[in-house]
Design a protein around this motif. Structure first.
Motif, PDB file in Angstrom:
ATOM      1  N   PHE A  39       5.097  -8.799   3.208  1.00 56.08           N
ATOM      2  CA  PHE A  39       4.733  -7.829   2.176  1.00 56.08           C
ATOM      3  C   PHE A  39       3.689  -8.412   1.231  1.00 56.08           C
ATOM      4  O   PHE A  39       2.733  -7.727   0.851  1.00 56.08           O
ATOM      5  CB  PHE A  39       5.980  -7.417   1.394  1.00 56.08           C
ATOM      6  CG  PHE A  39       5.718  -6.362   0.358  1.00 56.08           C
ATOM      7  CD1 PHE A  39       5.550  -5.037   0.726  1.00 56.08           C
ATOM      8  CD2 PHE A  39       5.640  -6.687  -0.989  1.00 56.08           C
ATOM      9  CE1 PHE A  39       5.304  -4.059  -0.231  1.00 56.08           C
ATOM     10  CE2 PHE A  39       5.401  -5.718  -1.947  1.00 56.08           C
ATOM     11  CZ  PHE A  39       5.232  -4.400  -1.564  1.00 56.08           C
ATOM     12  N   PHE A  93       2.997  -3.972   9.916  1.00 50.63           N
ATOM     13  CA  PHE A  93       3.948  -4.709   9.079  1.00 50.63           C
ATOM     14  C   PHE A  93       5.115  -5.213   9.918  1.00 50.63           C
ATOM     15  O   PHE A  93       5.547  -6.369   9.789  1.00 50.63           O
ATOM     16  CB  PHE A  93       4.465  -3.818   7.955  1.00 50.63           C
ATOM     17  CG  PHE A  93       5.550  -4.443   7.124  1.00 50.63           C
ATOM     18  CD1 PHE A  93       5.245  -5.333   6.111  1.00 50.63           C
ATOM     19  CD2 PHE A  93       6.889  -4.157   7.369  1.00 50.63           C
ATOM     20  CE1 PHE A  93       6.249  -5.922   5.340  1.00 50.63           C
ATOM     21  CE2 PHE A  93       7.901  -4.730   6.608  1.00 50.63           C
ATOM     22  CZ  PHE A  93       7.578  -5.611   5.592  1.00 50.63           C
ATOM     23  N   ILE A 222      10.450  -3.580   2.610  1.00 52.21           N
ATOM     24  CA  ILE A 222      11.079  -4.907   2.492  1.00 52.21           C
ATOM     25  C   ILE A 222      12.583  -4.787   2.681  1.00 52.21           C
ATOM     26  O   ILE A 222      13.185  -5.455   3.523  1.00 52.21           O
ATOM     27  CB  ILE A 222      10.782  -5.534   1.114  1.00 52.21           C
ATOM     28  CG1 ILE A 222       9.285  -5.676   0.905  1.00 52.21           C
ATOM     29  CG2 ILE A 222      11.452  -6.898   0.996  1.00 52.21           C
ATOM     30  CD1 ILE A 222       8.917  -6.150  -0.474  1.00 52.21           C
TER      31      ILE A 222
END
Length: 256
Positions: A39, A93, A222
């Motif tokens: 992140f 991600f 997250i």
């Protein structure tokens, strides 16, 4: 009707994973570490993109220098670049987090999805293969997202159809990434994993789209990453490659 039921069932596997990490808090905290690192990398990259989007839009559109409405056009291009960067960040991600946290998520997936015969290997051996597979997946993603990016400028279609198709494409490839751990532990190579997910497309889409939409919310990516890994392991264990129950040993025969 069945496709819709499988889609909603796929969504449900994410919430099953969320329930699993809620009951096993230490594994949730364990899975946060690589997600936090990834992140931080993306925050820096997106801030850089946002602060330079106007200059990049001007560089990409030299043909608009003589247009009277070039500033408005380039503003639209700059916004599209930022939104495109955000979408790519959401898609990649997972791949980056899994690459960073391979040893973390191997253990988490194994805890959620224990196998009698586990084709488990040390993470330093699987890491190069995982990176290679992630790059192949990213190539497939770009083959879809680049045309969708340009179609986003088409009136009406770009604001209605394209976002939906983009979410479906992104969701499917997120499922590809997240289910890799559980499938590799079953000895499945990339070709077999793709074939299995295509055969269960509705379930794969339901799970992946739910994760994709959640990952669009700041900071949710997250805290949700460990749940996504757990949910993917449950999806594989229960729906995609069901694990047969452990047979109960027969009691010893009485002595004659």
């Amino acid at each position: 009707m069945r496709a819709l039921r499988d889609f909603t069932g796929g969504v449900g596997f994410f919430f099953q994973g969320l329930g699993w990490v809620a009951r096993n808090g230490r594994w949730w905290l364990f899975g946060l570490i690589p997600a936090l690192i990834a992140f931080a990398v993306y925050v820096v990259a997106l801030i850089f993109l946002g602060t330079n989007a106007s200059d990049l839009a001007a560089f990409l559109t030299p043909f608009a220098d003589t247009w009277s409405w070039r500033e408005a056009f380039r503003t639209v291009v700059a916004v599209a670049l930022v939104l495109g960067g955000l979408a790519v960040a959401v898609i990649t991600f997972t791949a980056l987090t899994l690459a960073i946290g391979d040893p973390f998520y191997e253990r988490l997936s194994g805890e959620v999805d224990p196998l009698e015969t586990d084709d488990d290997q040390p993470w330093w051996r699987t890491l190069p293969r995982s990176i290679r597979d992630s790059l192949v997946t990213l190539l497939y993603v770009l083959l879809f997202t680049i045309p969708l990016f340009f179609l986003g400028f088409v009136p009406v279609i770009g604001q209605t159809v394209v976002p939906v198709v983009g979410a479906l494409v992104s969701g499917f490839f997120l499922t590809v990434e997240l289910t890799t751990l559980a499938m590799e532990r079953r000895g499945m190579v990339r070709k077999d994993r793709f074939a299995l997910l295509r055969a269960n497309k509705s379930s794969a889409l339901g799970f992946g789209v739910a994760v994709f939409l959640l990952f669009l919310v700041p900071f949710v990516a997250i805290v949700a990453m460990p749940a996504a890994v757990a949910g993917a392991a449950l999806l594989v264990r229960t729906r995609l490659a069901p694990t047969p129950p452990t047979p109960t040993p027969n009691p010893p025969s009485p002595a004659p």
